[in-house]
Design a protein around this motif. Structure first.
Motif, PDB file in Angstrom:
ATOM      1  N   MET A 152       0.714  -1.084   0.208  1.00  0.00           N
ATOM      2  CA  MET A 152       0.054  -0.069   0.074  1.00  0.00           C
ATOM      3  C   MET A 152       0.877   1.428  -0.103  1.00  0.00           C
ATOM      4  O   MET A 152       0.645   2.098  -0.693  1.00  0.00           O
ATOM      5  CB  MET A 152      -0.823   0.094   1.224  1.00  0.00           C
ATOM      6  CG  MET A 152      -1.736   1.179   1.271  1.00  0.00           C
ATOM      7  SD  MET A 152      -2.879   1.322   2.746  1.00  0.00           S
ATOM      8  CE  MET A 152      -1.439   1.707   3.969  1.00  0.00           C
ATOM      9  N   LEU A 153       1.796   1.240   0.861  1.00  0.00           N
ATOM     10  CA  LEU A 153       2.714   2.501   0.901  1.00  0.00           C
ATOM     11  C   LEU A 153       3.517   2.735  -0.601  1.00  0.00           C
ATOM     12  O   LEU A 153       3.579   3.556  -0.855  1.00  0.00           O
ATOM     13  CB  LEU A 153       3.822   2.125   2.042  1.00  0.00           C
ATOM     14  CG  LEU A 153       3.334   2.265   3.360  1.00  0.00           C
ATOM     15  CD1 LEU A 153       4.381   1.603   4.351  1.00  0.00           C
ATOM     16  CD2 LEU A 153       2.839   3.898   3.842  1.00  0.00           C
ATOM     17  N   LEU A 154       4.127   1.383  -1.131  1.00  0.00           N
ATOM     18  CA  LEU A 154       4.494   1.706  -2.342  1.00  0.00           C
ATOM     19  C   LEU A 154       3.314   2.204  -3.682  1.00  0.00           C
ATOM     20  O   LEU A 154       3.840   3.107  -4.395  1.00  0.00           O
ATOM     21  CB  LEU A 154       4.955   0.153  -3.107  1.00  0.00           C
ATOM     22  CG  LEU A 154       6.259  -0.124  -2.057  1.00  0.00           C
ATOM     23  CD1 LEU A 154       6.842  -1.701  -2.329  1.00  0.00           C
ATOM     24  CD2 LEU A 154       7.613   0.662  -2.436  1.00  0.00           C
ATOM     25  N   GLN A 155       2.280   1.574  -3.458  1.00  0.00           N
ATOM     26  CA  GLN A 155       1.243   2.122  -4.242  1.00  0.00           C
ATOM     27  C   GLN A 155       0.796   3.526  -4.252  1.00  0.00           C
ATOM     28  O   GLN A 155       0.614   4.196  -5.205  1.00  0.00           O
ATOM     29  CB  GLN A 155      -0.175   1.404  -4.096  1.00  0.00           C
ATOM     30  CG  GLN A 155      -0.051  -0.061  -4.760  1.00  0.00           C
ATOM     31  CD  GLN A 155      -1.221  -0.888  -4.312  1.00  0.00           C
ATOM     32  OE1 GLN A 155      -1.981  -0.655  -3.401  1.00  0.00           O
ATOM     33  NE2 GLN A 155      -1.580  -2.021  -5.264  1.00  0.00           N
ATOM     34  N   ASN A 156       0.959   3.958  -2.919  1.00  0.00           N
ATOM     35  CA  ASN A 156       0.638   5.402  -2.828  1.00  0.00           C
ATOM     36  C   ASN A 156       1.769   6.421  -2.763  1.00  0.00           C
ATOM     37  O   ASN A 156       1.808   7.478  -2.456  1.00  0.00           O
ATOM     38  CB  ASN A 156       0.055   5.435  -1.394  1.00  0.00           C
ATOM     39  CG  ASN A 156      -1.419   4.799  -1.170  1.00  0.00           C
ATOM     40  OD1 ASN A 156      -2.040   4.798  -2.199  1.00  0.00           O
ATOM     41  ND2 ASN A 156      -1.862   4.659   0.068  1.00  0.00           N
ATOM     42  N   ASN A 157       3.022   5.596  -3.386  1.00  0.00           N
ATOM     43  CA  ASN A 157       4.372   6.577  -3.467  1.00  0.00           C
ATOM     44  C   ASN A 157       4.797   7.054  -2.237  1.00  0.00           C
ATOM     45  O   ASN A 157       5.179   8.264  -2.286  1.00  0.00           O
ATOM     46  CB  ASN A 157       4.052   7.243  -4.730  1.00  0.00           C
ATOM     47  CG  ASN A 157       5.295   7.727  -5.355  1.00  0.00           C
ATOM     48  OD1 ASN A 157       6.291   6.810  -5.374  1.00  0.00           O
ATOM     49  ND2 ASN A 157       5.327   8.770  -6.084  1.00  0.00           N
ATOM     50  N   ASN A 158       4.564   6.654  -1.266  1.00  0.00           N
ATOM     51  CA  ASN A 158       5.158   7.294   0.154  1.00  0.00           C
ATOM     52  C   ASN A 158       6.467   7.190   0.200  1.00  0.00           C
ATOM     53  O   ASN A 158       7.213   6.116  -0.114  1.00  0.00           O
ATOM     54  CB  ASN A 158       4.462   6.312   1.314  1.00  0.00           C
ATOM     55  CG  ASN A 158       3.138   6.487   1.800  1.00  0.00           C
ATOM     56  OD1 ASN A 158       2.236   6.422   0.768  1.00  0.00           O
ATOM     57  ND2 ASN A 158       2.868   6.823   2.730  1.00  0.00           N
ATOM     58  N   ALA A 159       7.272   8.340   0.714  1.00  0.00           N
ATOM     59  CA  ALA A 159       8.533   8.407   0.837  1.00  0.00           C
ATOM     60  C   ALA A 159       9.297   7.502   1.545  1.00  0.00           C
ATOM     61  O   ALA A 159      10.538   7.140   1.697  1.00  0.00           O
ATOM     62  CB  ALA A 159       8.979   9.865   1.012  1.00  0.00           C
ATOM     63  N   ASN A 160       8.698   7.078   2.724  1.00  0.00           N
ATOM     64  CA  ASN A 160       9.237   6.101   3.808  1.00  0.00           C
ATOM     65  C   ASN A 160       8.179   5.079   4.403  1.00  0.00           C
ATOM     66  O   ASN A 160       6.956   5.476   4.131  1.00  0.00           O
ATOM     67  CB  ASN A 160       9.869   6.911   4.820  1.00  0.00           C
ATOM     68  CG  ASN A 160       9.031   7.859   5.343  1.00  0.00           C
ATOM     69  OD1 ASN A 160       7.954   7.369   6.204  1.00  0.00           O
ATOM     70  ND2 ASN A 160       9.094   9.101   5.518  1.00  0.00           N
ATOM     71  N   CYS A 161       8.753   4.502   5.196  1.00  0.00           N
ATOM     72  CA  CYS A 161       7.581   3.446   5.896  1.00  0.00           C
ATOM     73  C   CYS A 161       7.989   3.655   7.303  1.00  0.00           C
ATOM     74  O   CYS A 161       7.505   2.683   8.157  1.00  0.00           O
ATOM     75  CB  CYS A 161       7.993   1.835   5.424  1.00  0.00           C
ATOM     76  SG  CYS A 161       9.505   1.350   5.734  1.00  0.00           S
ATOM     77  N   ASP A 162       8.131   4.796   7.733  1.00  0.00           N
ATOM     78  CA  ASP A 162       8.443   5.003   9.127  1.00  0.00           C
ATOM     79  C   ASP A 162       7.136   4.677  10.192  1.00  0.00           C
ATOM     80  O   ASP A 162       7.659   4.219  11.093  1.00  0.00           O
ATOM     81  CB  ASP A 162       8.787   6.445   9.467  1.00  0.00           C
ATOM     82  CG  ASP A 162      10.282   6.773   8.827  1.00  0.00           C
ATOM     83  OD1 ASP A 162      10.961   6.005   8.229  1.00  0.00           O
ATOM     84  OD2 ASP A 162      10.508   7.798   8.807  1.00  0.00           O
ATOM     85  N   THR A 163       6.066   4.854   9.936  1.00  0.00           N
ATOM     86  CA  THR A 163       4.959   4.764  10.697  1.00  0.00           C
ATOM     87  C   THR A 163       4.664   3.205  10.740  1.00  0.00           C
ATOM     88  O   THR A 163       4.610   2.389  11.628  1.00  0.00           O
ATOM     89  CB  THR A 163       3.721   5.422  10.282  1.00  0.00           C
ATOM     90  OG1 THR A 163       3.696   6.766   9.857  1.00  0.00           O
ATOM     91  CG2 THR A 163       2.396   5.042  11.147  1.00  0.00           C
ATOM     92  N   LEU A 164       4.728   2.446   9.635  1.00  0.00           N
ATOM     93  CA  LEU A 164       4.492   0.925   9.784  1.00  0.00           C
ATOM     94  C   LEU A 164       5.876   0.591  10.562  1.00  0.00           C
ATOM     95  O   LEU A 164       5.614  -0.635  11.325  1.00  0.00           O
ATOM     96  CB  LEU A 164       4.853   0.262   8.267  1.00  0.00           C
ATOM     97  CG  LEU A 164       4.942  -1.168   8.194  1.00  0.00           C
ATOM     98  CD1 LEU A 164       3.703  -1.710   8.926  1.00  0.00           C
ATOM     99  CD2 LEU A 164       5.123  -1.530   6.744  1.00  0.00           C
ATOM    100  N   LEU A 165       7.149   1.013  10.506  1.00  0.00           N
ATOM    101  CA  LEU A 165       8.080   0.398  11.141  1.00  0.00           C
ATOM    102  C   LEU A 165       8.032   0.639  12.884  1.00  0.00           C
ATOM    103  O   LEU A 165       8.113  -0.346  13.611  1.00  0.00           O
ATOM    104  CB  LEU A 165       9.485   1.176  10.901  1.00  0.00           C
ATOM    105  CG  LEU A 165      10.054   0.673   9.478  1.00  0.00           C
ATOM    106  CD1 LEU A 165      11.189   1.419   9.280  1.00  0.00           C
ATOM    107  CD2 LEU A 165      10.347  -0.738   9.428  1.00  0.00           C
ATOM    108  N   GLU A 166       7.249   1.753  13.059  1.00  0.00           N
ATOM    109  CA  GLU A 166       6.841   2.188  14.356  1.00  0.00           C
ATOM    110  C   GLU A 166       5.827   1.357  15.009  1.00  0.00           C
ATOM    111  O   GLU A 166       5.814   0.592  15.948  1.00  0.00           O
ATOM    112  CB  GLU A 166       6.658   3.563  14.520  1.00  0.00           C
ATOM    113  CG  GLU A 166       6.152   3.673  16.201  1.00  0.00           C
ATOM    114  CD  GLU A 166       7.313   4.167  16.928  1.00  0.00           C
ATOM    115  OE1 GLU A 166       7.265   3.781  18.042  1.00  0.00           O
ATOM    116  OE2 GLU A 166       8.554   4.109  16.547  1.00  0.00           O
ATOM    117  N   VAL A 167       4.998   0.779  14.344  1.00  0.00           N
ATOM    118  CA  VAL A 167       3.779  -0.009  14.537  1.00  0.00           C
ATOM    119  C   VAL A 167       4.493  -1.530  14.739  1.00  0.00           C
ATOM    120  O   VAL A 167       4.105  -2.179  15.575  1.00  0.00           O
ATOM    121  CB  VAL A 167       2.905  -0.231  13.350  1.00  0.00           C
ATOM    122  CG1 VAL A 167       1.937  -1.373  13.403  1.00  0.00           C
ATOM    123  CG2 VAL A 167       1.916   1.057  13.322  1.00  0.00           C
TER     124      VAL A 167
END
Length: 185
Positions: free
Chosen positions: A164-179
């Motif tokens: 989902m983060l890649l599809q939405n072209n997010n710059a990072n996955c910091d929130t996912l890493l925190e989860v």
């Protein structure tokens, strides 16, 4: 037209070049044949249909973007592996913009399931690799998993969010890493 011999790999390389520039949905047999310097029939010798060519191209791109890395990257912990996977895949999307959101559009409506099958195959490989890394991560809390929330469910959740983060072209996955940190460590 130059009727030189070509190979399956050369055809896929030409197809990936077109996909990189114009997108998967713009693949066409004539353009690929021209790029390879062969007759259209030569392309059909290797790929009986456009759908077969698109499937091989999508599979090659998946392999390059997602499976081209050792997701553990020498790390023994799950968190670092997820971060590395995201960053590696993010770099791959620079070569194939919007690939994660449109890779099935190159398939005709009757073959959309084929695109999903390819994606499922690669996610299965990633899933197995991440579960192995998770099981060997000695930092994971003993209370992190139970009968209702097991490692497989968690890895599925993580991979779905990475996609989902890649599809939405997010710059990072910091929130996912925190989860992930708050959930398993």
């Amino acid at each position: 037209m130059n009727k030189t011999l070509t190979s399956k790999e050369a055809i896929i390389a030409a197809s990936k070049e077109i996909a990189s520039q114009s997108g998967i949905s713009d693949l066409n047999m004539r353009e690929i044949a021209a790029k390879c310097g062969v007759a259209v029939g030569s392309v059909y010798n290797y790929f009986p249909s456009k759908s077969d060519l698109v499937a091989a191209t999508v599979e090659s791109i998946w392999r390059e973007i997602v499976m081209g890395s050792d997701i553990s990257n020498g790390n023994s912990d799950f968190l670092s592996s997820v971060k590395y996977l995201f960053e590696f895949a993010k770099k791959g999307t620079d070569n194939y913009p919007n690939f994660f959101s449109v890779h099935t559009t190159g398939f005709g409506s009757e073959n959309k399931s084929r695109g999903r099958e390819i994606m499922t195959k690669f996610f299965g490989e990633l899933n197995r690799n991440l579960i192995c890394i998770l099981e060997n991560d000695n930092r994971v809390s003993n209370n992190a998993f139970n009968d209702k929330f097991d490692r497989h469910v968690f890895v599925d959740f993580v991979l779905s969010n990475v996609l989902m983060l890649l599809q939405n072209n997010n710059a990072n996955c910091d929130t996912l890493l925190e989860v992930i940190c708050r959930t398993i460590y």
